[in-house]
Design a protein around this motif. Structure first.
Motif, PDB file in Angstrom:
ATOM      1  N   LEU A 168      31.627  32.488  42.818  1.00 31.65           N
ATOM      2  CA  LEU A 168      32.996  32.839  42.487  1.00 31.65           C
ATOM      3  C   LEU A 168      33.876  32.625  43.709  1.00 31.65           C
ATOM      4  CD1 LEU A 168      35.054  34.132  40.538  1.00 31.65           C
ATOM      5  CD2 LEU A 168      34.398  36.358  41.462  1.00 31.65           C
ATOM      6  N   SER A 169      34.897  31.796  43.569  1.00 25.95           N
ATOM      7  CA  SER A 169      35.836  31.539  44.662  1.00 25.95           C
ATOM      8  C   SER A 169      37.185  32.167  44.326  1.00 25.95           C
ATOM      9  CB  SER A 169      36.009  30.029  44.875  1.00 25.95           C
ATOM     10  OG  SER A 169      34.799  29.440  45.310  1.00 25.95           O
ATOM     11  N   VAL A 170      37.733  32.917  45.266  1.00 29.78           N
ATOM     12  CA  VAL A 170      39.019  33.584  45.051  1.00 29.78           C
ATOM     13  C   VAL A 170      39.888  33.447  46.289  1.00 29.78           C
ATOM     14  CG1 VAL A 170      38.015  35.238  43.442  1.00 29.78           C
ATOM     15  CG2 VAL A 170      38.210  35.825  45.868  1.00 29.78           C
ATOM     16  N   GLN A 171      41.166  33.607  46.083  1.00 26.82           N
ATOM     17  CA  GLN A 171      42.108  33.608  47.191  1.00 26.82           C
ATOM     18  C   GLN A 171      42.220  35.014  47.764  1.00 26.82           C
ATOM     19  OE1 GLN A 171      42.426  29.908  47.430  1.00 26.82           O
ATOM     20  NE2 GLN A 171      44.101  30.899  48.528  1.00 26.82           N
ATOM     21  N   GLU A 172      42.391  35.070  49.049  1.00 22.50           N
ATOM     22  CA  GLU A 172      42.587  36.362  49.707  1.00 22.50           C
ATOM     23  C   GLU A 172      43.751  37.106  49.055  1.00 22.50           C
ATOM     24  OE1 GLU A 172      43.264  35.974  53.859  1.00 22.50           O
ATOM     25  OE2 GLU A 172      43.512  38.122  54.214  1.00 22.50           O
ATOM     26  N   GLY A 173      43.524  38.372  48.780  1.00 23.79           N
ATOM     27  CA  GLY A 173      44.562  39.175  48.158  1.00 23.79           C
ATOM     28  C   GLY A 173      44.436  39.270  46.651  1.00 23.79           C
ATOM     29  N   ASP A 174      43.717  38.331  46.034  1.00 25.29           N
ATOM     30  CA  ASP A 174      43.503  38.388  44.592  1.00 25.29           C
ATOM     31  C   ASP A 174      42.438  39.433  44.265  1.00 25.29           C
ATOM     32  OD1 ASP A 174      43.916  34.839  43.788  1.00 25.29           O
ATOM     33  OD2 ASP A 174      45.350  36.444  44.278  1.00 25.29           O
ATOM     34  N   ASN A 175      42.368  39.767  42.988  1.00 28.55           N
ATOM     35  CA  ASN A 175      41.294  40.645  42.522  1.00 28.55           C
ATOM     36  C   ASN A 175      40.096  39.799  42.091  1.00 28.55           C
ATOM     37  OD1 ASN A 175      43.004  42.857  42.900  1.00 28.55           O
ATOM     38  ND2 ASN A 175      43.752  42.780  40.790  1.00 28.55           N
ATOM     39  N   SER A 176      38.904  40.313  42.335  1.00 27.80           N
ATOM     40  CA  SER A 176      37.673  39.622  41.969  1.00 27.80           C
ATOM     41  C   SER A 176      36.936  40.419  40.900  1.00 27.80           C
ATOM     42  CB  SER A 176      36.761  39.455  43.187  1.00 27.80           C
ATOM     43  OG  SER A 176      37.407  38.765  44.225  1.00 27.80           O
ATOM     44  N   THR A 193      25.505  36.824  42.694  1.00 29.43           N
ATOM     45  CA  THR A 193      26.703  35.984  42.634  1.00 29.43           C
ATOM     46  C   THR A 193      27.285  35.879  44.030  1.00 29.43           C
ATOM     47  OG1 THR A 193      27.308  36.511  40.358  1.00 29.43           O
ATOM     48  CG2 THR A 193      29.091  35.822  41.817  1.00 29.43           C
ATOM     49  N   ARG A 194      27.561  34.636  44.431  1.00 31.73           N
ATOM     50  CA  ARG A 194      28.184  34.447  45.742  1.00 31.73           C
ATOM     51  C   ARG A 194      29.693  34.499  45.596  1.00 31.73           C
ATOM     52  NH1 ARG A 194      26.448  32.930  50.421  1.00 31.73           N
ATOM     53  NH2 ARG A 194      24.427  32.296  49.578  1.00 31.73           N
ATOM     54  N   LEU A 195      30.325  35.362  46.368  1.00 35.90           N
ATOM     55  CA  LEU A 195      31.780  35.480  46.377  1.00 35.90           C
ATOM     56  C   LEU A 195      32.315  34.818  47.631  1.00 35.90           C
ATOM     57  CD1 LEU A 195      34.425  36.664  45.206  1.00 35.90           C
ATOM     58  CD2 LEU A 195      33.969  38.727  46.550  1.00 35.90           C
ATOM     59  N   ALA A 196      33.168  33.827  47.452  1.00 36.78           N
ATOM     60  CA  ALA A 196      33.787  33.127  48.574  1.00 36.78           C
ATOM     61  C   ALA A 196      35.277  33.413  48.558  1.00 36.78           C
ATOM     62  CB  ALA A 196      33.533  31.628  48.469  1.00 36.78           C
ATOM     63  N   VAL A 197      35.785  33.994  49.621  1.00 35.66           N
ATOM     64  CA  VAL A 197      37.195  34.357  49.706  1.00 35.66           C
ATOM     65  C   VAL A 197      37.890  33.369  50.637  1.00 35.66           C
ATOM     66  CG1 VAL A 197      38.841  36.164  50.269  1.00 35.66           C
ATOM     67  CG2 VAL A 197      36.575  36.764  49.378  1.00 35.66           C
ATOM     68  N   HIS A 198      38.913  32.724  50.111  1.00 36.20           N
ATOM     69  CA  HIS A 198      39.648  31.711  50.861  1.00 36.20           C
ATOM     70  C   HIS A 198      41.008  32.260  51.311  1.00 36.20           C
ATOM     71  CE1 HIS A 198      36.643  28.811  49.624  1.00 36.20           C
ATOM     72  NE2 HIS A 198      36.775  29.250  48.387  1.00 36.20           N
ATOM     73  N   PRO A 199      41.392  31.963  52.553  1.00 33.81           N
ATOM     74  CA  PRO A 199      42.682  32.468  53.059  1.00 33.81           C
ATOM     75  C   PRO A 199      43.869  31.779  52.407  1.00 33.81           C
ATOM     76  CG  PRO A 199      41.647  31.029  54.660  1.00 33.81           C
ATOM     77  CD  PRO A 199      40.630  31.223  53.558  1.00 33.81           C
TER      78      PRO A 199
END
Lengths: 114, 114
Positions: free
Chosen positions: B11-19, B108-114
């Motif tokens: 799962l890839s998300v942007q910083e500040g978003d909810n996961s 699940t791998r969580l990747a947070v992108h700035p």
């Protein structure tokens, strides 16, 4: 520190050799668990100690694997005649009481069998 | 057999978003579930737990939801931060012999992108 510690952090051995992995649980924790984690997988249960005795060793894959906890604190996981398939991260966890909700994990020992 | 699994391996998300990380379980008799976070080179770290008599439980920035009808639980992380990047496991408690035997899913791998 106050957490679960494991030594060594990394172990490289040759097929057929004998290895010992050590776990120091949180002080005062009566329950101790060993798990094995293969790459990309969740940990799999190996054995559980309550005090000095192994209450359940149903997760040990075969008789090459053995674990002890002679004084009810430190535990050693022993693997004889290692095989390449034994390569994995071996995790130790401890909890205060057998039915305590939370198991606290150590950092693991990465075992590589060449 | 009994199993605990995850819908999304990455799962890839942007910083500040909810996961939202999801997990399915197959043993309808299980009554206790834990979410663990595992960073690279470290052991699983307890995040939050929930019992089957609850539908929702909140922690600091995290919420776990349990739907017993479809045997599904989820972990919600609010305002995701780079430090949240890790592999997340749900674990099912199978009470047997008076101890907690954790059954983990694959993660699940969580990747947070700035």
């Amino acid at each position: 520190g106050a957490g679960v510690s494991q030594t060594p952090s990394n172990k490289v051995t040759e097929k057929g050799k004998y290895v010992e992995l050590r776990c120091d649980p949180i002080s005062g924790h009566t329950a101790l668990y060993w798990y094995r984690q293969s790459l990309g997988q969740g940990p799999e249960f190996l054995i559980y100690f309550q005090g000095t005795g192994a209450a359940d060793d149903s997760g040990l894959p075969n008789d090459r694997f053995f674990a002890v906890r002679p004084e009810g604190s430190v535990s050693t996981l022993k693997i004889q005649r290692t095989e390449r398939g034994d390569s994995a991260v071996y995790l130790c966890a401890s909890s205060l009481f057998a039915r305590t909700d939370t198991q606290y994990f150590g950092p693991g020992t990465r075992l590589t069998v060449l | 057999g009994e199993s605990v699994g995850l819908h999304l391996p990455t799962l890839s998300v942007q910083e500040g978003d909810n996961s939202i990380i999801n997990c399915a379980y197959s043993n309808s008799a299980s009554d206790y579930f834990i979410w663990y976070k595992q960073e690279s080179g470290k052991g699983p770290q307890f995040i939050i737990d929930i019992r089957s008599n609850m539908d929702k439980r909140q922690g600091q920035r995290v919420t776990v939801l349990l739907n017993k009808t479809v045997k599904h639980l989820s972990l919600q992380i609010a305002a995701t931060q780079p430090g949240d990047s890790a592999v997340y496991f749900c674990a099912e408690i199978a009470f047997s012999g008076g101890y907690n035997k954790l059954i983990f899913g694959a993660g699940t791998r969580l990747a947070v992108h700035p």
